[in-house]
Write a protein that holds these residues in place. Sequence first.
Motif, PDB file in Angstrom:
ATOM      1  N   VAL A 112      -2.050 -29.971 -30.793  1.00 21.24           N
ATOM      2  CA  VAL A 112      -2.721 -29.969 -29.241  1.00 21.24           C
ATOM      3  C   VAL A 112      -1.816 -31.146 -28.282  1.00 21.24           C
ATOM      4  O   VAL A 112      -1.960 -32.126 -29.004  1.00 21.24           O
ATOM      5  CB  VAL A 112      -4.120 -29.810 -29.020  1.00 21.24           C
ATOM      6  CG1 VAL A 112      -4.631 -30.314 -27.678  1.00 21.24           C
ATOM      7  CG2 VAL A 112      -4.773 -28.765 -29.655  1.00 21.24           C
ATOM      8  N   LEU A 113      -1.234 -30.805 -27.217  1.00 27.24           N
ATOM      9  CA  LEU A 113      -0.506 -31.710 -26.691  1.00 27.24           C
ATOM     10  C   LEU A 113      -1.122 -31.890 -25.342  1.00 27.24           C
ATOM     11  O   LEU A 113      -1.417 -30.690 -24.595  1.00 27.24           O
ATOM     12  CB  LEU A 113       0.778 -31.480 -26.512  1.00 27.24           C
ATOM     13  CG  LEU A 113       1.666 -31.592 -27.739  1.00 27.24           C
ATOM     14  CD1 LEU A 113       3.336 -31.217 -27.353  1.00 27.24           C
ATOM     15  CD2 LEU A 113       1.681 -32.850 -28.225  1.00 27.24           C
ATOM     16  N   CYS A 114      -1.405 -32.884 -24.912  1.00 38.50           N
ATOM     17  CA  CYS A 114      -1.971 -32.971 -23.428  1.00 38.50           C
ATOM     18  C   CYS A 114      -1.336 -34.301 -22.573  1.00 38.50           C
ATOM     19  O   CYS A 114      -0.633 -35.162 -23.590  1.00 38.50           O
ATOM     20  CB  CYS A 114      -3.532 -33.692 -23.435  1.00 38.50           C
ATOM     21  SG  CYS A 114      -4.629 -32.420 -24.298  1.00 38.50           S
ATOM     22  N   GLY A 115      -1.442 -34.293 -21.183  1.00 40.11           N
ATOM     23  CA  GLY A 115      -0.622 -35.392 -20.840  1.00 40.11           C
ATOM     24  C   GLY A 115      -1.534 -36.531 -20.773  1.00 40.11           C
ATOM     25  O   GLY A 115      -2.802 -36.571 -21.292  1.00 40.11           O
ATOM     26  N   LYS A 116      -0.988 -37.725 -20.687  1.00 40.30           N
ATOM     27  CA  LYS A 116      -1.892 -39.160 -20.764  1.00 40.30           C
ATOM     28  C   LYS A 116      -3.206 -39.187 -19.920  1.00 40.30           C
ATOM     29  O   LYS A 116      -4.119 -39.538 -20.348  1.00 40.30           O
ATOM     30  CB  LYS A 116      -0.826 -40.187 -20.608  1.00 40.30           C
ATOM     31  CG  LYS A 116      -1.688 -41.631 -20.726  1.00 40.30           C
ATOM     32  CD  LYS A 116      -0.819 -42.887 -20.387  1.00 40.30           C
ATOM     33  CE  LYS A 116      -0.504 -42.799 -18.951  1.00 40.30           C
ATOM     34  NZ  LYS A 116      -0.128 -43.965 -18.427  1.00 40.30           N
ATOM     35  N   GLN A 117      -2.901 -38.550 -18.813  1.00 36.54           N
ATOM     36  CA  GLN A 117      -4.202 -38.695 -17.901  1.00 36.54           C
ATOM     37  C   GLN A 117      -3.756 -37.750 -16.596  1.00 36.54           C
ATOM     38  O   GLN A 117      -2.447 -37.196 -16.463  1.00 36.54           O
ATOM     39  CB  GLN A 117      -4.487 -39.880 -17.165  1.00 36.54           C
ATOM     40  CG  GLN A 117      -3.157 -40.745 -16.545  1.00 36.54           C
ATOM     41  CD  GLN A 117      -3.468 -42.039 -16.349  1.00 36.54           C
ATOM     42  OE1 GLN A 117      -3.470 -42.863 -17.449  1.00 36.54           O
ATOM     43  NE2 GLN A 117      -3.527 -42.723 -15.188  1.00 36.54           N
ATOM     44  N   ALA A 118      -4.588 -37.235 -15.943  1.00 35.10           N
ATOM     45  CA  ALA A 118      -4.210 -36.267 -14.538  1.00 35.10           C
ATOM     46  C   ALA A 118      -4.390 -37.598 -13.503  1.00 35.10           C
ATOM     47  O   ALA A 118      -5.195 -38.734 -13.185  1.00 35.10           O
ATOM     48  CB  ALA A 118      -5.612 -35.473 -14.223  1.00 35.10           C
TER      49      ALA A 118
ATOM     50  N   GLY B 288      -8.067 -35.893 -23.302  1.00 38.14           N
ATOM     51  CA  GLY B 288      -7.492 -35.704 -24.345  1.00 38.14           C
ATOM     52  C   GLY B 288      -8.275 -36.199 -25.724  1.00 38.14           C
ATOM     53  O   GLY B 288      -8.476 -35.641 -26.600  1.00 38.14           O
ATOM     54  N   PRO B 289      -8.430 -37.561 -25.530  1.00 37.21           N
ATOM     55  CA  PRO B 289      -9.159 -38.083 -26.573  1.00 37.21           C
ATOM     56  C   PRO B 289     -10.596 -37.237 -26.978  1.00 37.21           C
ATOM     57  O   PRO B 289     -11.169 -37.220 -28.198  1.00 37.21           O
ATOM     58  CB  PRO B 289      -9.351 -39.620 -26.237  1.00 37.21           C
ATOM     59  CG  PRO B 289      -8.164 -39.893 -25.476  1.00 37.21           C
ATOM     60  CD  PRO B 289      -7.931 -38.662 -24.711  1.00 37.21           C
TER      61      PRO B 289
ATOM     62  N   PRO C 171      -7.456 -35.484 -35.851  1.00 36.23           N
ATOM     63  CA  PRO C 171      -7.018 -37.024 -35.677  1.00 36.23           C
ATOM     64  C   PRO C 171      -6.111 -37.042 -34.356  1.00 36.23           C
ATOM     65  O   PRO C 171      -5.414 -36.041 -33.771  1.00 36.23           O
ATOM     66  CB  PRO C 171      -5.886 -37.056 -36.619  1.00 36.23           C
ATOM     67  CG  PRO C 171      -5.772 -35.914 -37.135  1.00 36.23           C
ATOM     68  CD  PRO C 171      -6.673 -35.061 -37.049  1.00 36.23           C
ATOM     69  N   GLN C 172      -6.029 -38.040 -33.567  1.00 35.52           N
ATOM     70  CA  GLN C 172      -5.313 -38.282 -32.369  1.00 35.52           C
ATOM     71  C   GLN C 172      -4.526 -39.357 -32.256  1.00 35.52           C
ATOM     72  O   GLN C 172      -4.880 -40.364 -32.908  1.00 35.52           O
ATOM     73  CB  GLN C 172      -6.333 -38.244 -31.212  1.00 35.52           C
ATOM     74  CG  GLN C 172      -7.395 -39.532 -31.463  1.00 35.52           C
ATOM     75  CD  GLN C 172      -8.207 -39.531 -30.070  1.00 35.52           C
ATOM     76  OE1 GLN C 172      -7.746 -39.744 -28.992  1.00 35.52           O
ATOM     77  NE2 GLN C 172      -9.657 -39.445 -30.221  1.00 35.52           N
ATOM     78  N   VAL C 173      -3.412 -39.358 -31.445  1.00 34.06           N
ATOM     79  CA  VAL C 173      -2.434 -40.367 -31.090  1.00 34.06           C
ATOM     80  C   VAL C 173      -2.247 -40.410 -29.425  1.00 34.06           C
ATOM     81  O   VAL C 173      -2.254 -39.342 -28.984  1.00 34.06           O
ATOM     82  CB  VAL C 173      -1.342 -40.367 -31.749  1.00 34.06           C
ATOM     83  CG1 VAL C 173      -0.253 -41.475 -31.432  1.00 34.06           C
ATOM     84  CG2 VAL C 173      -1.529 -40.159 -33.353  1.00 34.06           C
ATOM     85  N   THR C 174      -2.514 -41.610 -28.849  1.00 31.09           N
ATOM     86  CA  THR C 174      -2.292 -41.300 -27.609  1.00 31.09           C
ATOM     87  C   THR C 174      -0.974 -42.253 -27.096  1.00 31.09           C
ATOM     88  O   THR C 174      -0.285 -43.000 -27.785  1.00 31.09           O
ATOM     89  CB  THR C 174      -3.778 -42.216 -26.838  1.00 31.09           C
ATOM     90  OG1 THR C 174      -3.635 -43.566 -27.347  1.00 31.09           O
ATOM     91  CG2 THR C 174      -4.861 -41.614 -27.174  1.00 31.09           C
TER      92      THR C 174
ATOM     93  N   ALA D 296      -3.574 -31.840 -35.252  1.00 25.47           N
ATOM     94  CA  ALA D 296      -3.960 -33.001 -34.496  1.00 25.47           C
ATOM     95  C   ALA D 296      -3.685 -32.918 -33.128  1.00 25.47           C
ATOM     96  O   ALA D 296      -3.217 -32.024 -32.510  1.00 25.47           O
ATOM     97  CB  ALA D 296      -2.769 -34.302 -34.999  1.00 25.47           C
ATOM     98  N   LEU D 297      -4.213 -34.050 -32.230  1.00 25.03           N
ATOM     99  CA  LEU D 297      -3.872 -33.957 -30.898  1.00 25.03           C
ATOM    100  C   LEU D 297      -3.194 -35.171 -30.699  1.00 25.03           C
ATOM    101  O   LEU D 297      -3.508 -36.357 -31.057  1.00 25.03           O
ATOM    102  CB  LEU D 297      -5.314 -33.817 -30.072  1.00 25.03           C
ATOM    103  CG  LEU D 297      -5.190 -33.735 -28.588  1.00 25.03           C
ATOM    104  CD1 LEU D 297      -6.419 -32.908 -28.130  1.00 25.03           C
ATOM    105  CD2 LEU D 297      -5.398 -35.145 -28.090  1.00 25.03           C
ATOM    106  N   VAL D 298      -2.369 -34.959 -29.328  1.00 23.03           N
ATOM    107  CA  VAL D 298      -1.515 -35.983 -28.961  1.00 23.03           C
ATOM    108  C   VAL D 298      -1.332 -36.069 -27.350  1.00 23.03           C
ATOM    109  O   VAL D 298      -1.285 -35.148 -26.937  1.00 23.03           O
ATOM    110  CB  VAL D 298       0.080 -36.220 -29.573  1.00 23.03           C
ATOM    111  CG1 VAL D 298       0.884 -37.045 -29.233  1.00 23.03           C
ATOM    112  CG2 VAL D 298       0.017 -36.198 -31.013  1.00 23.03           C
ATOM    113  N   THR D 299      -1.672 -37.190 -26.870  1.00 20.13           N
ATOM    114  CA  THR D 299      -1.580 -37.455 -25.450  1.00 20.13           C
ATOM    115  C   THR D 299      -0.149 -37.625 -25.151  1.00 20.13           C
ATOM    116  O   THR D 299       0.183 -38.929 -25.955  1.00 20.13           O
ATOM    117  CB  THR D 299      -2.689 -38.063 -24.943  1.00 20.13           C
ATOM    118  OG1 THR D 299      -2.570 -39.648 -25.063  1.00 20.13           O
ATOM    119  CG2 THR D 299      -3.969 -37.600 -25.093  1.00 20.13           C
ATOM    120  N   VAL D 300       0.552 -37.419 -24.256  1.00 22.46           N
ATOM    121  CA  VAL D 300       1.914 -37.940 -23.967  1.00 22.46           C
ATOM    122  C   VAL D 300       2.100 -38.862 -22.525  1.00 22.46           C
ATOM    123  O   VAL D 300       1.441 -37.841 -21.637  1.00 22.46           O
ATOM    124  CB  VAL D 300       2.928 -36.589 -24.065  1.00 22.46           C
ATOM    125  CG1 VAL D 300       4.165 -36.725 -23.677  1.00 22.46           C
ATOM    126  CG2 VAL D 300       2.771 -35.832 -25.322  1.00 22.46           C
ATOM    127  N   THR D 301       2.742 -39.838 -22.740  1.00 23.93           N
ATOM    128  CA  THR D 301       3.245 -40.453 -21.543  1.00 23.93           C
ATOM    129  C   THR D 301       4.451 -40.062 -20.863  1.00 23.93           C
ATOM    130  O   THR D 301       4.559 -39.840 -19.816  1.00 23.93           O
ATOM    131  CB  THR D 301       3.054 -41.883 -21.740  1.00 23.93           C
ATOM    132  OG1 THR D 301       1.834 -42.392 -22.248  1.00 23.93           O
ATOM    133  CG2 THR D 301       3.603 -42.862 -20.765  1.00 23.93           C
TER     134      THR D 301
END
Length: 264
Positions: A114-120, A129-130, A139-142, A173-178
């Motif tokens: 799952v990929l999300c933007g770092k924030q809105a 995301g977290p 598990p997650q990585v930001t 896993a879930l990762v937020t992307v900058t």
Amino acid sequence: MNIVVCLKQVPDTSEVKLNPETNTLIRDGVQNIMNPFDRQALETALILKDNCGAKVTVVSMGPPQAEEILKEAISMGADDAVLVSDRALAGSDTLATSFALAGVVKSLGEVDLVLCGKQAVDGDTAQVGPEMAEHLGFPQVTGALKVAVDGAKVLVDRENESTSQTLAVEMPALVTVTRAEKEPRFASIKGKMKARKAVIPVKTAAELGIDTTMIGLAGSPTKVKKVFTPPVPEVHSEIINEEDTDKAVDMLLEKLVQANIITR
């Protein structure tokens, strides 16, 4: 490999203004766009699709008009899309929003990433995301700058205050992307034609099996009491027009003493 990308439709922040009487956002006449950080997450997913042959599904929670950004994502290369739109979701804070989006992901069956933007850019909380990762048990990585896949693991280069890090986590896993490693691509003619014909399924919370007591105002432990523009402090300035440097310094010191900024 199945990748889900969460997208949010937000007002263009360069055009947002506040109503001074109601202290609410003026949305009339303001263009809605895909959240810029989510666009980076989408590009990251499409890079993985190009490299690994992954299937990319984009999901969004919002009013019916949010279909626009889902079709835009399809025109860029996403394969499928789902929109959850329900009045029961109105007033959801980040916890309720993350619970609902996690429910959407669960409804899609087996998901690897799952990929999300770092924030809105309209809320700037960086919490959804977290919180989704917690609801999903992933598990997650930001703060990712690059995402790659190595067998059953996802490798993430991320930003840190003083160093760079490369982390490996087991999928799902879930990762937020900058920021994606490449600039987000433009839609192709073929993609635009596919998007024009696409029928985006619109689901309610009940249809997705989401507990309605956990969403909307009822499921939101935080509530916005007031939104306002901070008053601009008055700043008084004075220019010392004295050619003699020594005299100018003495005059400046005297004024600083009088203002109680320094003491003799």
